[in-house]
Design a protein around this motif. Structure first.
Motif, PDB file in Angstrom:
ATOM      1  N   ASN A  73       2.569  -3.165   1.419  1.00 55.06           N
ATOM      2  CA  ASN A  73       2.575  -1.790   0.898  1.00 55.06           C
ATOM      3  C   ASN A  73       3.982  -1.224   0.741  1.00 55.06           C
ATOM      4  O   ASN A  73       4.149  -0.039   0.491  1.00 55.06           O
ATOM      5  CB  ASN A  73       1.691  -0.859   1.746  1.00 55.06           C
ATOM      6  N   ALA A  91      -2.408  -0.473   8.071  1.00 53.70           N
ATOM      7  CA  ALA A  91      -1.743  -0.004   6.849  1.00 53.70           C
ATOM      8  C   ALA A  91      -1.835  -1.009   5.710  1.00 53.70           C
ATOM      9  O   ALA A  91      -1.715  -0.641   4.535  1.00 53.70           O
ATOM     10  CB  ALA A  91      -0.278   0.311   7.153  1.00 53.70           C
ATOM     11  N   HIS A  98     -10.608  -2.001   7.227  1.00 48.56           N
ATOM     12  CA  HIS A  98      -9.659  -0.887   7.369  1.00 48.56           C
ATOM     13  C   HIS A  98     -10.336   0.308   8.012  1.00 48.56           C
ATOM     14  O   HIS A  98      -9.822   0.895   8.959  1.00 48.56           O
ATOM     15  CB  HIS A  98      -9.053  -0.498   6.009  1.00 48.56           C
ATOM     16  N   ARG A 102      -9.240   1.666  11.606  1.00 51.43           N
ATOM     17  CA  ARG A 102      -8.705   3.035  11.586  1.00 51.43           C
ATOM     18  C   ARG A 102      -9.544   3.939  12.503  1.00 51.43           C
ATOM     19  O   ARG A 102      -9.007   4.771  13.222  1.00 51.43           O
ATOM     20  CB  ARG A 102      -8.685   3.563  10.134  1.00 51.43           C
ATOM     21  N   ARG A 294       1.294  -1.054  -3.962  1.00 50.36           N
ATOM     22  CA  ARG A 294      -0.012  -1.695  -3.976  1.00 50.36           C
ATOM     23  C   ARG A 294       0.048  -2.891  -4.925  1.00 50.36           C
ATOM     24  O   ARG A 294       1.000  -3.030  -5.698  1.00 50.36           O
ATOM     25  CB  ARG A 294      -1.098  -0.722  -4.493  1.00 50.36           C
ATOM     26  N   HIS A 350      -5.480   5.691   3.269  1.00 48.69           N
ATOM     27  CA  HIS A 350      -4.378   5.299   4.168  1.00 48.69           C
ATOM     28  C   HIS A 350      -3.531   6.494   4.583  1.00 48.69           C
ATOM     29  O   HIS A 350      -2.443   6.321   5.135  1.00 48.69           O
ATOM     30  CB  HIS A 350      -3.497   4.232   3.506  1.00 48.69           C
ATOM     31  N   CYS A 352      -1.473   9.153   6.291  1.00 52.52           N
ATOM     32  CA  CYS A 352      -0.778   8.923   7.561  1.00 52.52           C
ATOM     33  C   CYS A 352      -1.585   9.363   8.784  1.00 52.52           C
ATOM     34  O   CYS A 352      -1.970  10.520   8.904  1.00 52.52           O
ATOM     35  CB  CYS A 352       0.549   9.672   7.535  1.00 52.52           C
TER      36      CYS A 352
END
Ligand code: HEM
Length: 418
Positions: A73, A91, A98, A102, A294, A350, A352
């Motif tokens: 990324n 990330a 994910h 997460r 990406r 994604h 933060c």
């Protein structure tokens, strides 16, 4: 409109580009004339797309199925062709995995778990700033901002006090050091020391019920199965990657900017603008992560350009945060700016994880500055971070004029606490 190809001779892969030039005019031109720009291949590296408009950046961020993070990324990994943490570190993982990882991490970021950490951030920042102000002149980067984010991340991970100096020293040596010309081997060796350190800590936390990130990751079960060792260690490390330099650079940047903007500084000091609103403008202005990236998974039309599967697509916060269609008078530093929908923390799945903590750190800094100092001046030669990814100062000599009343009140508070 026919696609235009602009060649302005700017190589966004080269860290030197950011060290020597102010790219404001370049970004303005790209946003207007070539918003989805192709940066051609150069010796030893592939070409890549450069997305400069706010709206296009959002399109990319919203769509992890067509624009994946799993091959990396940031430009460094994307241009190398892979990210060895892909599919393991949050990330650089997409899809169901994910979301699952997460969600596990989010347990350590809940308001209840973060409250005592945020409290320590405020105290630690106030002490460091008060000390720096009493010194009169100092390198703000070394005296204050180097210590606050690393202490925060260490609190999150539950790193014992006695190991923090080691972690700070090794993380300073990783690849993203502020100095040009640092050897790659030094960076890799520092990185593997940190990973080994976390592997060790992980074993100590197994079976416990603490809420620090390491304990949460090592004791989590996803569909009945534990996370792999690699997933745990890499996700711990990612907090250092994500949470240290970004916040540090924002803190340095806002001090530098306030020194050059006396009217804004006065507005903050006199309470005409709140620290919360000032924090958002500090983030927009600093935009410490200049880009993220990406890889396209299929053919996509973005603006009037056709992106092919496998193409690298970089989105530039440094441009989107100055997009005149979203931010009126974007080149004006305006602490009262409302609304202020900057993309310093990214957008979409994604977004933060540390945004709240980063805001706590920056707000604590602004509060401490306005309590303890009446004036800020840049007192010597500054040095910039050497990177195509992170922007800001690695050295920031400053002179503070102490606010005696504010410092005395703080000394009295500390005394009362003892
Ligand atoms: C993700 C910026 C502070 C942890 C991100 C992303 C951005 C960002 C732009 C999205 C990356 C992408 O879409 O590929 C910042 C800035 C910060 C900051 C500007 C400070 C001013 C922090 C802190 C922490 C943190 C303090 C942790 C303590 C993370 C993590 C992710 C992330 C774990 C990955 C989230 C995911 O993939 O789901 N950050 N960050 N960041 N950040 Fe931050």
């Amino acid at each position: 409109m026919a696609a235009q190809v602009l060649d302005l001779g700017v190589d966004l892969a080269d860290p030197e580009t950011f060290a020597k030039d102010d790219l404001g005019a370049y970004w303005r031109r790209l946003r207007h004339e070539d918003p989805v720009h192709w940066q051609p291949a150069a010796a030893g590296r592939p070409g890549f797309w450069v997305v400069s408009r706010y709206a296009d950046l959002m399109t990319v961020y919203r769509d992890p199925a067509r624009f994946t993070s799993e091959q990396g990324n940031v430009l460094v990994t994307l241009l190398a062709g892979e990210d060895s943490a892909g599919g393991k570190m949050c990330a650089v993982t997409d899809g169901a995995r994910h979301r699952e990882v997460r969600n596990v991490l989010l347990k350590s970021f809940s308001p209840r778990v973060l409250a005592p950490i945020a409290d320590r951030v405020r105290r630690n920042t106030a002490r460091r700033v008060a000390r720096a102000v009493l010194l009169g002149e100092c390198d703000f980067a070394a005296e204050v901002s180097e210590h606050v984010p690393m202490a925060t991340v260490s609190d999150l991970l539950g790193v014992p006090e006695s190991d923090r100096a080691f972690l700070l020293e090794r993380s300073r040596e990783t690849l993203s050091s502020g100095e040009a010309g640092q050897s790659e081997e030094d960076g890799w060796s520092a990185r593997s020391d940190i990973l080994l350190y976390f592997a060790d800590l992980m074993e100590q936390r197994r079976g416990g019920d603490a809420e620090d990130v390491i304990s949460v990751l090592v004791n989590a079960r996803i569909n009945g199965a534990p996370l792999s060792r690699e997933e745990i260690v890499l996700n711990c490390y990612s907090l250092i990657l994500g949470g240290d330099e970004t916040s540090r650079l924002t803190m340095n940047d806002v001090v530098h900017t306030l020194a050059g903007e006396p009217a804004q500084w006065q507005a903050l000091r006199e309470g005409e603008v709140g620290a919360d609103s000032a924090c958002e403008e500090a983030l927009r202005w600093a935009t410490p992560t200049m880009h993220f990236g990406r890889t396209a998974t299929e053919r996509v039309l973005l603006g009037d350009r056709e992106i092919q599967p496998g193409d690298i697509v970089t989105v530039w916060h440094s441009s989107a945060n100055r997009d005149e269609t979203v931010f009126p008078d974007p080149d004006r530093f305006d602490l009262a700016r409302t609304p202020n929908r900057h993309v310093a923390f990214g957008y979409g799945p994604h977004f933060c994880l540390g945004a709240h903590l980063a805001r706590v750190e920056i707000t604590a800094l602004l509060d401490a500055l306005r309590r303890f100092t009446s004036a800020i001046e840049v007192a010597g030669e500054t040095a910039r971070f050497h990177s195509n990814f992170l922007a800001g100062f690695s050295r920031l000599p400053v002179r503070f004029t102490p606010d005696k009343a504010g410092l005395s009140a703080f000394a009295a508070e500390l005394k009362a606490e003892r």
